[in-house]
Design a protein around this motif. Structure first.
Motif, PDB file in Angstrom:
ATOM      1  N   GLY A  45       0.784  -1.223  -0.049  1.00 28.46           N
ATOM      2  CA  GLY A  45      -0.145   0.060  -0.008  1.00 28.46           C
ATOM      3  C   GLY A  45       0.811   1.357   0.105  1.00 28.46           C
ATOM      4  N   ARG A  46       0.503   2.211   0.994  1.00 28.99           N
ATOM      5  CA  ARG A  46       0.833   3.296   1.232  1.00 28.99           C
ATOM      6  C   ARG A  46       2.434   3.609   1.101  1.00 28.99           C
ATOM      7  NH1 ARG A  46      -0.842   5.721   6.607  1.00 28.99           N
ATOM      8  NH2 ARG A  46       0.396   3.906   7.172  1.00 28.99           N
ATOM      9  N   GLY A  47       3.158   2.971   1.809  1.00 27.04           N
ATOM     10  CA  GLY A  47       4.675   2.844   1.608  1.00 27.04           C
ATOM     11  C   GLY A  47       5.452   3.935   2.523  1.00 27.04           C
ATOM     12  N   ASN A  55       6.600   3.674   5.356  1.00 26.73           N
ATOM     13  CA  ASN A  55       7.836   2.844   6.066  1.00 26.73           C
ATOM     14  C   ASN A  55       8.938   2.440   5.028  1.00 26.73           C
ATOM     15  OD1 ASN A  55       7.686   2.237   9.223  1.00 26.73           O
ATOM     16  ND2 ASN A  55       5.724   1.669   8.510  1.00 26.73           N
ATOM     17  N   LEU A  56       8.427   2.227   3.896  1.00 25.61           N
ATOM     18  CA  LEU A  56       9.285   2.140   2.833  1.00 25.61           C
ATOM     19  C   LEU A  56      10.085   3.450   2.438  1.00 25.61           C
ATOM     20  CD1 LEU A  56      10.711   0.915  -0.110  1.00 25.61           C
ATOM     21  CD2 LEU A  56       8.404   1.636  -1.158  1.00 25.61           C
ATOM     22  N   ALA A  99       6.980  -4.282   4.803  1.00 29.65           N
ATOM     23  CA  ALA A  99       6.460  -3.073   5.136  1.00 29.65           C
ATOM     24  C   ALA A  99       5.128  -2.570   4.823  1.00 29.65           C
ATOM     25  CB  ALA A  99       7.645  -1.791   4.363  1.00 29.65           C
ATOM     26  N   GLY A 100       4.385  -3.109   5.501  1.00 27.28           N
ATOM     27  CA  GLY A 100       2.875  -2.926   5.103  1.00 27.28           C
ATOM     28  C   GLY A 100       2.388  -4.089   4.204  1.00 27.28           C
ATOM     29  N   ILE A 116       7.878  -5.028  10.473  1.00 26.67           N
ATOM     30  CA  ILE A 116       7.447  -3.941  11.434  1.00 26.67           C
ATOM     31  C   ILE A 116       5.958  -4.096  11.600  1.00 26.67           C
ATOM     32  CG2 ILE A 116       6.907  -1.963   9.694  1.00 26.67           C
ATOM     33  CD1 ILE A 116       8.274  -0.010  11.858  1.00 26.67           C
ATOM     34  N   HIS A 117       5.455  -4.001  12.764  1.00 25.68           N
ATOM     35  CA  HIS A 117       4.155  -4.201  13.496  1.00 25.68           C
ATOM     36  C   HIS A 117       3.811  -3.158  14.298  1.00 25.68           C
ATOM     37  CE1 HIS A 117       0.524  -6.440  14.164  1.00 25.68           C
ATOM     38  NE2 HIS A 117       0.797  -6.181  15.657  1.00 25.68           N
ATOM     39  N   PRO A 118       2.453  -2.378  14.278  1.00 22.87           N
ATOM     40  CA  PRO A 118       2.222  -1.198  15.060  1.00 22.87           C
ATOM     41  C   PRO A 118       1.640  -1.719  16.293  1.00 22.87           C
ATOM     42  CG  PRO A 118       0.693  -1.831  13.246  1.00 22.87           C
ATOM     43  CD  PRO A 118       1.661  -2.763  12.990  1.00 22.87           C
ATOM     44  N   GLU A 140       7.347   4.519  14.028  1.00 18.36           N
ATOM     45  CA  GLU A 140       7.865   3.412  13.052  1.00 18.36           C
ATOM     46  C   GLU A 140       8.834   3.837  12.128  1.00 18.36           C
ATOM     47  OE1 GLU A 140       4.409   1.320  10.963  1.00 18.36           O
ATOM     48  OE2 GLU A 140       3.345   2.064  12.725  1.00 18.36           O
TER      49      GLU A 140
HETATM   50  C1  GRF Z   1       2.249   0.230   9.113  1.00 20.87           C
HETATM   51  O1  GRF Z   1       1.642   0.669  10.263  1.00 20.87           O
HETATM   52  C2  GRF Z   1       2.973  -1.088   9.718  1.00 20.87           C
HETATM   53  O2  GRF Z   1       3.417  -0.876  10.895  1.00 20.87           O
HETATM   54  C3  GRF Z   1       2.058  -1.919   9.234  1.00 20.87           C
HETATM   55  O3  GRF Z   1       1.182  -1.627   7.971  1.00 20.87           O
HETATM   56  C4  GRF Z   1       1.317  -0.177   8.075  1.00 20.87           C
HETATM   57  C5  GRF Z   1       2.027   0.189   6.770  1.00 20.87           C
HETATM   58  O4  GRF Z   1       1.961   1.507   6.523  1.00 20.87           O
HETATM   59  N1  GRF Z   1       2.723  -3.316   9.013  1.00 20.87           N
HETATM   60  P1  GRF Z   1       3.031   2.125   5.343  1.00 20.87           P
HETATM   61  O5  GRF Z   1       2.432   1.405   4.047  1.00 20.87           O
HETATM   62  O6  GRF Z   1       4.580   1.776   5.519  1.00 20.87           O
HETATM   63  O7  GRF Z   1       2.671   3.425   5.278  1.00 20.87           O
END
Ligand code: GRF
Length: 216
Positions: free
Chosen positions: A12-14, A16-17, A89-90, A110-112, A176
């Motif tokens: 998705g959004r990325g 964290n990427l 990452a998501g 990564i887990h929120p 994160e």
């Molecule tokens: C983040 O909250 C991550 O911890 C979870 O999914 C979300 C992904 O967000 N696993 P993004 O795509 O990195 O913006």
């Protein structure tokens, strides 16, 4: 020293990427992103990778007959890219035991939430429902069990009395974006070892001040 070759899996959004791309763009950072792979053709994160000049691949899970076939295709792309490490990452797909086994110790997520609390989805809703006053996020190695595996680093954030899911998610997301690059840096620097399900960061320092919430 050669930089760690990292593949990032997204759906998705990325954001964290993006944090990982930004870190890898810093001079002297010990890792580089060699592939961004998405199971969704419309993932916004793909554009982030393209803007950074990183190769992207799309593997639409819907066209695969089974989870095994999808994971095998993914495994092939990761090997072709000579990835040393895979960062989830998501990435919203459950991985097969075979894939997890093949990438053992080279697969992180990564887990929120502050694991082992609030596994699975809707972690911010779970935290609000539980009434915790401290919440956070975790970077961990991936094992066959969902949202388990040795913990590399965690960050805690306070829960405010007037928080809703969105405000809490935003606060956690900021954390994160700090800890995922940190974990990647340590891995790239070869500072991580695991024993009995516990991660040791050589030359790491334990934080000494507790986060207390609400404050007196
Ligand atoms: C983040 O909250 C991550 O911890 C979870 O999914 C979300 C992904 O967000 N696993 P993004 O795509 O990195 O913006």
């Amino acid at each position: 020293m050669a930089r760690l070759r990292v593949a990032v899996l997204i759906s998705g959004r990325g954001s964290n990427l993006q944090a990982l791309l930004d870190a890898c763009g810093e001079g002297g950072f010990p890792a580089e992103i060699v592939l961004v792979l998405s199971n969704r053709p419309d993932a916004a994160g793909l554009d982030r990778a393209r803007r950074a000049g990183v190769p992207t691949r799309i593997l639409d899970h819907k066209v695969f007959a089974s989870r095994e076939a999808f994971d095998e295709a993914m495994d092939g792309l990761l090997r072709t890219a000579s990835a040393d490490l895979v960062c989830l990452a998501g990435f919203m797909r459950l991985l097969t035991p075979g894939f997890v086994q093949a990438w053992q110790d080279r697969l992180i997520n990564i887990h929120p939430s502050l694991l082992p609390s609030f596994k699975g989805l809707h972690t911010h809703r779970q935290a609000l429902d539980a009434g915790v006053t401290i919440h956070g996020c975790t970077v961990h190695f991936v094992t066959a069990d969902l949202d388990a595996g040795p913990i590399l680093v965690q960050a805690a954030v306070p829960v405010h009395p007037d928080d809703d899911e969105d405000s809490l998610a935003a606060r956690v997301l900021e954390a994160e974006h700090r800890i995922y690059p940190l974990a990647l840096r340590w891995l790239g620097e070869g500072r991580i070892s695991t024993e009995n399900n516990r991660v040791r960061v050589s030359n790491g320092t334990a934080a000494i001040y507790p986060l207390i919430n609400p404050a007196a």
